[in-house]
Design a protein around this motif. Structure first.
Motif, PDB file in Angstrom:
ATOM      1  N   LEU A 146       0.969  -1.204   0.073  1.00  0.00           N
ATOM      2  CA  LEU A 146       0.008   0.053   0.049  1.00  0.00           C
ATOM      3  C   LEU A 146       0.742   1.427  -0.050  1.00  0.00           C
ATOM      4  N   ASN A 147       1.946   1.084   0.948  1.00  0.00           N
ATOM      5  CA  ASN A 147       2.483   2.745   0.722  1.00  0.00           C
ATOM      6  C   ASN A 147       3.557   2.775  -0.511  1.00  0.00           C
ATOM      7  N   THR A 148       3.835   1.793  -1.199  1.00  0.00           N
ATOM      8  CA  THR A 148       4.555   1.722  -2.170  1.00  0.00           C
ATOM      9  C   THR A 148       3.825   2.560  -3.449  1.00  0.00           C
ATOM     10  N   GLN A 149       2.373   1.724  -3.395  1.00  0.00           N
ATOM     11  CA  GLN A 149       1.619   2.470  -4.415  1.00  0.00           C
ATOM     12  C   GLN A 149       1.233   3.810  -4.094  1.00  0.00           C
ATOM     13  N   PHE A 150       1.033   4.047  -2.651  1.00  0.00           N
ATOM     14  CA  PHE A 150       0.779   5.482  -2.454  1.00  0.00           C
ATOM     15  C   PHE A 150       2.030   6.459  -2.833  1.00  0.00           C
ATOM     16  N   ASP A 151       3.104   6.152  -2.653  1.00  0.00           N
ATOM     17  CA  ASP A 151       4.437   6.768  -3.238  1.00  0.00           C
ATOM     18  C   ASP A 151       4.492   6.701  -4.627  1.00  0.00           C
ATOM     19  N   LEU A 152       4.107   5.830  -5.330  1.00  0.00           N
ATOM     20  CA  LEU A 152       4.008   6.109  -6.906  1.00  0.00           C
ATOM     21  C   LEU A 152       3.057   6.888  -7.501  1.00  0.00           C
ATOM     22  N   VAL A 153       1.954   7.034  -6.553  1.00  0.00           N
ATOM     23  CA  VAL A 153       0.911   7.986  -7.176  1.00  0.00           C
ATOM     24  C   VAL A 153       1.278   9.345  -6.652  1.00  0.00           C
ATOM     25  N   ILE A 179       4.224  31.805  -2.951  1.00  0.00           N
ATOM     26  CA  ILE A 179       2.898  31.444  -3.602  1.00  0.00           C
ATOM     27  C   ILE A 179       3.388  29.729  -4.183  1.00  0.00           C
ATOM     28  N   LEU A 180       4.441  29.741  -4.701  1.00  0.00           N
ATOM     29  CA  LEU A 180       4.803  28.327  -5.124  1.00  0.00           C
ATOM     30  C   LEU A 180       4.832  27.217  -4.046  1.00  0.00           C
ATOM     31  N   ALA A 181       5.573  27.694  -2.762  1.00  0.00           N
ATOM     32  CA  ALA A 181       5.543  26.721  -1.675  1.00  0.00           C
ATOM     33  C   ALA A 181       3.839  26.408  -1.034  1.00  0.00           C
ATOM     34  N   ALA A 182       3.227  27.681  -1.218  1.00  0.00           N
ATOM     35  CA  ALA A 182       1.856  27.451  -0.628  1.00  0.00           C
ATOM     36  C   ALA A 182       1.109  26.456  -1.693  1.00  0.00           C
ATOM     37  N   GLY A 183       1.327  26.635  -2.875  1.00  0.00           N
ATOM     38  CA  GLY A 183       0.498  25.728  -3.813  1.00  0.00           C
ATOM     39  C   GLY A 183       1.079  24.093  -3.754  1.00  0.00           C
ATOM     40  N   GLN A 184       2.322  24.129  -3.291  1.00  0.00           N
ATOM     41  CA  GLN A 184       2.731  22.646  -3.229  1.00  0.00           C
ATOM     42  C   GLN A 184       2.457  22.050  -1.958  1.00  0.00           C
ATOM     43  N   ALA A 185       2.138  22.913  -0.809  1.00  0.00           N
ATOM     44  CA  ALA A 185       1.769  22.525   0.413  1.00  0.00           C
ATOM     45  C   ALA A 185       0.274  21.918   0.300  1.00  0.00           C
ATOM     46  N   ALA A 186      -0.564  22.894  -0.637  1.00  0.00           N
ATOM     47  CA  ALA A 186      -1.904  22.609  -0.557  1.00  0.00           C
ATOM     48  C   ALA A 186      -2.223  21.426  -1.441  1.00  0.00           C
ATOM     49  N   LEU A 187      -1.130  21.323  -2.583  1.00  0.00           N
ATOM     50  CA  LEU A 187      -1.285  20.020  -3.225  1.00  0.00           C
ATOM     51  C   LEU A 187      -0.870  18.753  -2.651  1.00  0.00           C
ATOM     52  N   MET A 188      -0.279  18.922  -1.437  1.00  0.00           N
ATOM     53  CA  MET A 188       0.461  17.602  -0.967  1.00  0.00           C
ATOM     54  C   MET A 188      -0.532  17.205   0.284  1.00  0.00           C
ATOM     55  N   LEU A 189      -1.489  18.181   0.365  1.00  0.00           N
ATOM     56  CA  LEU A 189      -2.360  18.100   1.926  1.00  0.00           C
ATOM     57  C   LEU A 189      -3.172  16.988   1.644  1.00  0.00           C
ATOM     58  N   PRO A 190      -4.018  16.535   0.646  1.00  0.00           N
ATOM     59  CA  PRO A 190      -5.087  15.386   0.700  1.00  0.00           C
ATOM     60  C   PRO A 190      -4.274  14.181   0.777  1.00  0.00           C
ATOM     61  N   PHE A 191      -2.929  14.211   0.369  1.00  0.00           N
ATOM     62  CA  PHE A 191      -2.020  13.083   0.160  1.00  0.00           C
ATOM     63  C   PHE A 191      -1.373  12.609   1.823  1.00  0.00           C
ATOM     64  N   ARG A 192      -1.436  13.743   2.586  1.00  0.00           N
ATOM     65  CA  ARG A 192      -0.990  13.627   4.036  1.00  0.00           C
ATOM     66  C   ARG A 192      -2.098  13.059   4.687  1.00  0.00           C
ATOM     67  N   ILE A 193      -3.289  13.587   4.560  1.00  0.00           N
ATOM     68  CA  ILE A 193      -4.499  13.003   5.038  1.00  0.00           C
ATOM     69  C   ILE A 193      -4.686  11.768   4.981  1.00  0.00           C
ATOM     70  N   PHE A 244      -3.546  17.069  14.036  1.00  0.00           N
ATOM     71  CA  PHE A 244      -3.353  17.000  12.763  1.00  0.00           C
ATOM     72  C   PHE A 244      -3.439  18.619  12.363  1.00  0.00           C
ATOM     73  N   VAL A 245      -4.353  19.146  12.459  1.00  0.00           N
ATOM     74  CA  VAL A 245      -4.426  20.486  11.821  1.00  0.00           C
ATOM     75  C   VAL A 245      -3.260  21.355  12.620  1.00  0.00           C
ATOM     76  N   ALA A 246      -3.482  21.119  14.058  1.00  0.00           N
ATOM     77  CA  ALA A 246      -2.257  21.968  14.697  1.00  0.00           C
ATOM     78  C   ALA A 246      -1.021  21.871  14.220  1.00  0.00           C
ATOM     79  N   ASP A 247      -0.726  20.507  13.870  1.00  0.00           N
ATOM     80  CA  ASP A 247       0.752  20.257  13.442  1.00  0.00           C
ATOM     81  C   ASP A 247       1.059  20.826  12.169  1.00  0.00           C
ATOM     82  N   ARG A 248       0.090  20.793  11.177  1.00  0.00           N
ATOM     83  CA  ARG A 248       0.316  21.362  10.086  1.00  0.00           C
ATOM     84  C   ARG A 248       0.516  22.857   9.912  1.00  0.00           C
TER      85      ARG A 248
END
Ligand SMILES: [Zn+2]
Length: 409
Positions: free
Chosen positions: A54-61, A103-117, A137-141
């Motif tokens: 599962l983790n490998t498939q997740f990393d691939l995606v 803006i670039l960093a915020a875009g990247q963080a926003a993009l990665m957020l659903p994956f972290r969740i 989780f929210v406080a950590d982010r």
């Protein structure tokens, strides 16, 4: 020409990484390695393979989407469009640069957020590792983004101001400034950053504390404090690490580690951490990082104003800040290569720290049982593929560590 070079190297690295992951999945063994038969029963082994899968498939995606978005952003002229929008405000170039990066960093963080969740609340949850509440989780982010914003904002401000003032000659002074800032950050990490995420407490009176005091005295290791941190608030996985340096160094033990290991095993884990210090790994690691940074700035002084670089990414205004972003994309595959070398050195250090622990304790067995217990509790893949190991692993596969320790018996 540069565009093709970047696309080819990015895709080349991506394909290499995918190959490593496929080989890793294909290499999942049918039966438990002999050394681990006492801790992995058939059901646990099946679950560990499922977890790896599962983790490998997740990393691939994740890596596919990341690369896809970068190429798409480039193809639609994103770097140019963003620069035009930022320039409309007519700020100073340094301010423009900070907004552009943000803006670039915020875009990247926003993009990665659903994956972290998904990773925390679906994958980790399914295997019983997750203990993070939504509130934590929210406080950590938020804390993570705030710290990253302040630290990278400060570094970016210093670097851009220096380039703006001294032009391409700024690379050396940029390196000196970032080296000084990183020394300060590492020094304050245990007292400033660690308490933001964990509740820390001292090891309670008892055999562990006595053992640690005796070990530190015998090894002449002036430890400021041995901390217990409440890792159990986020995950059931256990860990221990070394943080800070000089007079501010500490070893942090997760409460999950203390709760699941015997005192001799905990002392062996601590001796391993002390080994990293006594064998100068911490210092060497820092020097290697600073050397990489020096090369990075030297390379930047050669590349970041080259017209070919801007043309390749469709950017018309040749500013230092856009140049820096494009340069970082250009050298991504090269950084990956440096990462492979860094990982190799780190794995070598792990073997050395293991050896140090075994010699200090006078017996490799407590560390062997601790390592086996740790991998059992975290459902580690016992036989990862060597290509995946060389690309991503800072620690040797646990089976190799145990076999190396067995030779010392
Ligand atoms: Zn280690």
């Amino acid at each position: 020409m540069i565009a093709w070079f970047v696309i080819t190297t990015l895709l080349g690295y991506y394909l290499l990484d995918c190959t490593a992951k496929f080989l890793n999945l294909r290499g999942l063994r049918q039966e438990v390695p002999k050394e681990f038969q006492d801790v992995y029963d058939a059901d646990r082994f099946r679950r560990s393979k499922e977890y790896t899968r599962l983790n490998t498939q997740f990393d691939l995606v994740t890596s596919t989407i990341e690369l896809g978005i970068l190429l798409l952003f480039w193809a639609i002229g994103g770097f140019e469009e963003l620069d035009r929008s930022v320039s409309k405000f007519h700020f100073q170039p340094v301010t423009n640069g900070l907004i552009y990066f943000a803006i670039l960093a915020a875009g990247q963080a926003a993009l990665m957020l659903p994956f972290r969740i998904y990773h925390t609340f679906v994958i980790e949850q399914r295997f019983g590792f997750n203990r993070t509440t939504i509130k934590t989780f929210v406080a950590d982010r938020l804390k993570e983004w705030l710290i990253a914003g302040i630290v990278t904002g400060l570094l970016a401000f210093v670097v851009l101001s220096l380039f703006q003032a001294f032009g391409l000659h700024a690379w050396l002074i940029c390196w000196i400034c970032t080296a000084v800032i990183s020394v300060i950050l590492v020094y304050i990490a245990p007292t400033v950053f660690l308490p933001l995420f964990f509740k820390t407490s001292a090891v309670p009176e008892g055999p562990l504390r006595e053992g640690v005091t005796e070990l530190a005295a015998r090894e002449n290791f002036p430890i400021r404090e041995l901390l217990v941190i409440d890792g159990s608030r986020r995950s059931s996985k256990a860990n221990a690490f070394f943080t800070g340096f000089g007079s501010n160094k500490r070893i942090a033990l997760y409460d999950t580690l203390i709760n699941t290991h015997t005192v001799p095993e905990l002392l062996a884990v601590l001796a391993h951490e002390v080994g990293h210090y006594k064998k100068h790994h911490i210092f060497r690691h820092f020097v290697y990082g600073q050397f990489n940074l020096l090369l990075l700035f030297l390379g930047a002084s050669v590349c970041i104003t080259r017209p070919e670089l801007f043309t390749a990414f469709g950017v018309t205004n040749r500013s230092y800040y856009v140049g820096l972003v494009l340069y970082l994309i250009l050298i991504q595959p090269l950084s990956a290569l440096f990462g492979v070398l860094g990982n190799y050195l780190s794995r070598r250090d792990e073997f050395e720290a293991d050896r140090f622990a075994a010699e200090t304790i006078g017996d490799p067995n407590p560390l062997i049982t601790a390592l086996k217990r740790l991998s059992k509790e975290s459902l580690s893949n016992l036989t990862p593929h060597p290509l995946l190991v060389s690309l991503h692993f800072t620690h040797p596969p646990v089976l190799e560590r145990v076999l190396a320790l067995r030779k010392l018996e």
